[in-house]
Write a protein that holds these residues in place. Structure first.
Motif, mmCIF file in Angstrom:
data_model
loop_
_atom_site.group_PDB
_atom_site.id
_atom_site.type_symbol
_atom_site.label_atom_id
_atom_site.label_comp_id
_atom_site.label_asym_id
_atom_site.label_seq_id
_atom_site.Cartn_x
_atom_site.Cartn_y
_atom_site.Cartn_z
ATOM 1 N N PHE A 258 -42.704 0.029 0.859
ATOM 2 C CA PHE A 258 -43.810 0.949 0.564
ATOM 3 C C PHE A 258 -44.664 1.218 1.811
ATOM 4 O O PHE A 258 -45.071 2.352 2.066
ATOM 5 C CB PHE A 258 -44.690 0.395 -0.571
ATOM 6 C CG PHE A 258 -45.851 1.290 -0.914
ATOM 7 C CD1 PHE A 258 -45.641 2.520 -1.525
ATOM 8 C CD2 PHE A 258 -47.151 0.920 -0.609
ATOM 9 C CE1 PHE A 258 -46.694 3.363 -1.825
ATOM 10 C CE2 PHE A 258 -48.217 1.757 -0.912
ATOM 11 C CZ PHE A 258 -47.993 2.973 -1.518
ATOM 12 N N TYR A 259 -44.892 0.167 2.566
ATOM 13 C CA TYR A 259 -45.683 0.315 3.800
ATOM 14 C C TYR A 259 -45.026 1.332 4.738
ATOM 15 O O TYR A 259 -45.684 2.227 5.263
ATOM 16 C CB TYR A 259 -45.815 -1.051 4.476
ATOM 17 C CG TYR A 259 -46.800 -1.110 5.621
ATOM 18 C CD1 TYR A 259 -48.165 -1.139 5.386
ATOM 19 C CD2 TYR A 259 -46.361 -1.173 6.946
ATOM 20 C CE1 TYR A 259 -49.074 -1.223 6.430
ATOM 21 C CE2 TYR A 259 -47.258 -1.254 8.000
ATOM 22 C CZ TYR A 259 -48.621 -1.276 7.736
ATOM 23 O OH TYR A 259 -49.514 -1.360 8.766
ATOM 24 N N CYS A 260 -43.715 1.198 4.910
ATOM 25 C CA CYS A 260 -42.992 2.151 5.767
ATOM 26 C C CYS A 260 -43.087 3.566 5.210
ATOM 27 O O CYS A 260 -43.326 4.529 5.940
ATOM 28 C CB CYS A 260 -41.518 1.773 5.872
ATOM 29 S SG CYS A 260 -41.232 0.222 6.713
ATOM 30 N N MET A 261 -42.870 3.673 3.896
ATOM 31 C CA MET A 261 -42.873 5.006 3.287
ATOM 32 C C MET A 261 -44.246 5.652 3.385
ATOM 33 O O MET A 261 -44.371 6.855 3.558
ATOM 34 C CB MET A 261 -42.423 4.926 1.825
ATOM 35 C CG MET A 261 -40.941 4.611 1.699
ATOM 36 S SD MET A 261 -40.416 4.513 -0.019
ATOM 37 C CE MET A 261 -40.291 6.247 -0.432
ATOM 38 N N GLN A 262 -45.293 4.835 3.293
ATOM 39 C CA GLN A 262 -46.644 5.371 3.381
ATOM 40 C C GLN A 262 -46.907 5.960 4.767
ATOM 41 O O GLN A 262 -47.811 6.744 4.964
ATOM 42 C CB GLN A 262 -47.669 4.286 3.044
ATOM 43 C CG GLN A 262 -48.946 4.839 2.407
ATOM 44 C CD GLN A 262 -49.642 5.868 3.271
ATOM 45 O OE1 GLN A 262 -49.967 5.611 4.423
ATOM 46 N NE2 GLN A 262 -49.860 7.063 2.718
ATOM 47 N N ARG A 263 -46.088 5.559 5.728
ATOM 48 C CA ARG A 263 -46.250 6.144 7.070
ATOM 49 C C ARG A 263 -45.335 7.342 7.265
ATOM 50 O O ARG A 263 -45.184 7.842 8.375
ATOM 51 C CB ARG A 263 -45.960 5.082 8.142
ATOM 52 C CG ARG A 263 -46.871 3.860 8.085
ATOM 53 C CD ARG A 263 -48.341 4.245 8.132
ATOM 54 N NE ARG A 263 -49.215 3.092 8.224
ATOM 55 C CZ ARG A 263 -50.151 2.796 7.327
ATOM 56 N NH1 ARG A 263 -50.331 3.553 6.268
ATOM 57 N NH2 ARG A 263 -50.918 1.729 7.485
ATOM 58 N N GLY A 264 -44.631 7.740 6.202
ATOM 59 C CA GLY A 264 -43.789 8.932 6.306
ATOM 60 C C GLY A 264 -42.320 8.640 6.536
ATOM 61 O O GLY A 264 -41.523 9.547 6.736
ATOM 62 N N ILE A 265 -41.957 7.348 6.532
ATOM 63 C CA ILE A 265 -40.562 6.990 6.787
ATOM 64 C C ILE A 265 -39.806 6.994 5.457
ATOM 65 O O ILE A 265 -40.248 6.377 4.490
ATOM 66 C CB ILE A 265 -40.490 5.593 7.447
ATOM 67 C CG1 ILE A 265 -41.257 5.618 8.778
ATOM 68 C CG2 ILE A 265 -39.050 5.154 7.647
ATOM 69 C CD1 ILE A 265 -41.459 4.258 9.409
#
Lengths: 251, 481
Positions: free
Chosen positions: B432-439
């Motif tokens: 989720f942390y990665c996805m929250q940065r657009g990844i």
């Protein structure tokens, strides 16, 4: 920019948000305050697209789109940034590498060319200054072994790199001493502009001395029970949350 | 969490990339194994009498042995009489140069991204390409020969350098060592041979590329590396196979003999066909790899990235006989779907001041089982021996398993042995942390997994590291979702 209407959300069987209404326009800074367990962090997580929470009613419109239909990464690429209360550790992945992946995915989404190593480094050096962060720290595994202050500064550094339209800071002040708090707040202030908006989620008024909000909302038991200007925060600081609670219970 | 598992499922279910077959005219032995088949293989390869005798001896030993069943893997009984033990592409006896090699063969390797045409290879890697049982071509032979380096197919080494082969064959992995080593000794078909003379630092990476093409055949290659005093070589091994419904057996032996002050680095990227999503087909990979640090100050480093095979049974080991010698083992083993891996290492400390280091990173996804099995044995005369072991397991989803079987035997009280182990789950929080940065989700998993395996990937030569990173992501594609 952001319109929240009658938003309900729950985790498992527990209803946490019970009808939130909020309008955020470009250029504004909104503070969401409230006692522990009032649903502040849930609101931040729902806006970022965390799957643990189920939205049961209401709508969220962001830049004319239905935000709730978008995946978390899509929201991020569309300019929503969440500064985490507890930033996650990713062993073996440096902040630099992490940010390079993120920035380039966002750029591709915006129809821009991905940055090469040199231009990326340039951008990074420029943004590092905003939060007074050291390159050595950014070469280390993401958040692994970072102090509380380093983690929060790293969040704001990432915010600077990604240049979001709407930034949500979730209890960014928690665990910070006054010096770190000033650095972080200073970084955020430099990122304020007429084109972007910031939602500051906080328990204490302290942070709002440095990031001065245009609006303050008090969240209690999953609803916004009071809204006002920056003076509301000071009032809360001197009176505590109890008067809000009793006022809300009476209503 | 359910969502997290779905992501993992999605990322780990990507199709196998090298699953095609090439239409090459083949010549093969009849199915089954007996002394006549061994004579057939030996005759096909025009081997000297001593080697035939050596094979027959191994076969007789093998017949008396029982297949080991102690590994943490399950599979139906293998019918050794139902396997073809020799298959070779039909071509002129032995091509003198690349011009004589069947173009279809060259195309097969081109498709795998391995150009055997020397002028096209700018990366500075010399390749010995082995298709089914036979070495197809070896590049840069002449250039290496100028330095006295011998790098050729095993069969060629038997013909051209019989004294070296005879001296070192079986000196590190004796035919009696284990069931699969004995089988290999009896029927091995080809493989690579490498000799680095005294004081020579091999200027390029040497590489063997194995490809199984024919159906129903077993692949039994044998690699022998001899590093003379003060020499250095970095050796790479890669492998792929077509997608087939039936299981295929691969039982290889790698022997490395390291003399005084010599250093050998051996890297493997193992990508045999792992079977389909339901666990149908795939290679049974039963491999014996061992290095003997015979001389003082000698050093061996094993690095392996294991992504393929239905079953992996493999323990690259170091016998640290010379004083001050050292051994290293860096491993990433990824299992997905119904793959099973039981892999690790053995560090046997015999000499004084010997050192070993083990870094093992297991990644399990789907319904796979992934075991680390390792032994650190410090013998009586190994004064001041040291070992450090780190075994980490990463779980993706909740239907897979990770197991650790470390054995430590210490017979000398001046030694120091350390063992660290961790098990973790790829976090929903991390994704989720990665996805929250657009990844996106798949890139997020790839990023996290590569970070986890970084210490091992860093050991690989540059061009291999990039390939390995992609392979890790590919293997896990569909495991998130």
């Amino acid at each position: 920019m952001l319109t929240i209407r009658n938003l309900y959300a729950r985790v498992g069987d527990k209803e946490i948000l019970k009808g939130i209404d909020l309008e955020v326009k470009a250029g504004e800074v909104h503070a969401i305050m409230g006692p522990n367990g009032s649903g502040k962090s849930t609101l931040a997580a729902v806006l970022a697209g965390r799957e643990d929470f189920e939205v049961t009613d209401g709508s969220v419109e962001y830049l004319g789109k239905n935000l709730l239909e978008m995946e978390p990464d899509e929201r991020a690429r569309e300019g929503i940034f969440l500064a985490f209360q507890y930033p996650v550790e990713i062993p073996g992945v440096s902040t630099i590498n992490f940010m390079k992946t993120a920035v380039n995915q966002v750029r591709i989404h915006r129809g821009q060319e991905p940055l090469d190593a040199v231009s990326f480094l340039q951008l990074m050096k420029e943004k590092m200054k905003l939060v007074d962060i050291d390159q050595a720290l950014l070469s280390r595994s993401l958040n692994e072994g970072f102090s509380g202050g380093e983690k929060k500064r790293n969040e704001i550094f990432q915010m600077a790199m990604l240049e979001p339209r709407l930034a949500i800071l979730d209890e960014t002040d928690s665990g910070l001493d006054i010096d770190a708090l000033k650095i972080v707040a200073n970084g955020v202030n430099k990122l304020r502009s007429k084109d972007n908006a910031i939602i500051v989620v906080t328990h204490y008024q302290r942070l709002l001395n440095y990031i001065v909000p245009d609006f303050v909302h008090v969240l209690y038991k999953g609803r916004i029970v009071k809204s006002g200007g920056k003076e509301l925060a000071l009032e809360l600081e001197s009176k505590g949350y109890d008067w809000i609670k009793s006022e809300a219970e009476v209503a | 969490m359910a969502k997290d598992n779905d992501i993992l499922d999605e990322i780990t279910s990507k199709e196998y990339e090298h699953g095609w077959t090439a239409n090459i005219e083949m010549e093969s032995a009849p199915k089954g194994l007996n002394e006549d088949i061994i004579r057939f293989i030996s005759a096909k390869k025009q081997e000297p009498e001593w080697l035939l005798e050596w094979r027959l001896k191994a076969y007789r030993i093998w017949k008396e042995m029982k297949e080991p069943r102690w590994a943490n893997v399950t599979y139906p009984e293998i019918n050794y009489q139902d396997i073809i033990y020799y298959a070779a592409p039909k071509q002129k006896a032995s091509p003198k140069s690349l011009d004589e090699v069947d173009p279809e063969l060259l195309r097969t390797f081109e498709r795998l991204g391995i150009s055997l045409t020397e002028q096209k290879r700018l990366t500075g890697v010399a390749v010995d390409a082995v298709l089914d049982s036979v070495s197809v071509a070896t590049t840069f032979k002449e250039k290496l020969a100028e330095l006295g380096i011998i790098f050729c197919s095993f069969s060629e080494a038997v013909r051209e350098h019989p004294e070296l082969v005879r001296k070192y064959l079986g000196s590190v992995v004796p035919m009696t060592d284990n069931y699969f080593a004995a089988l290999n000794s009896a029927v091995f078909s080809d493989g690579s041979f490498c000799y680095i003379p005294k004081g020579v630092r091999c200027p390029m990476e040497l590489s063997t590329y194995f490809r199984i093409n024919a159906a129903n055949t077993g692949q039994f290659e044998r690699t022998l590396i001899v590093a003379d005093e003060g020499s250095y070589v970095s050796y790479l091994e890669g492998c792929t196979a077509p997608m087939r419904d039936e299981h295929q057996l691969h039982a290889a032996v790698v022997e490395i003999y390291v003399m005084k002050d010599a250093h050998v680095k051996y890297s493997t990227v193992q990508n045999w066909y792992p079977g389909d999503k339901e666990g149908k087909g795939g290679i049974y990979n039963f491999v014996t790899k061992r290095a003997l640090c015979a001389g003082e100050n000698s050093k061996v480093s094993w690095t392996q990235v294991e992504t393929g095979s239905a079953i992996t049974w493999k323990y690259p080991s170091c016998i640290l006989k010379g004083d001050n010698s050292s051994g290293e083992f860096y491993s990433v083993a990824v299992t997905n779907n119904y793959q099973q891996a039981d892999t690790g290492t053995k560090m046997v400390h015999i000499g004084k001041n010997t050192r070993s280091r083990i870094v093992s990173k297991g990644i399990s996804a789907g319904r796979s089982q992934n075991s680390y099995r390792g032994q650190v044995h410090i013998l009586k005369r190994a004064t001041n021996a040291r070992n450090f072991s780190q075994c980490d397991s990463l779980l993706m989803g909740d239907k897979c398993g990770a197991h650790t079987f470390p054995y430590i035997d210490v017979e000398n009280n001046t030694s120091r042995v350390e063992h660290e182990a961790t098990t973790s789950k790829i976090g929903e929080d991390q994704i989720f942390y990665c996805m929250q940065r657009g990844i996106d989700e798949e890139s997020a998993v790839a990023l996290i997994v590569n970070g986890y395996a970084k210490e091992v990937l860093n050991q690989l030569p540059m061009e291999f590291a990039v390939e390995a990173q992609k392979l890790l992501a590919l293997t896990l594609e569909g495991s998130v979702g």
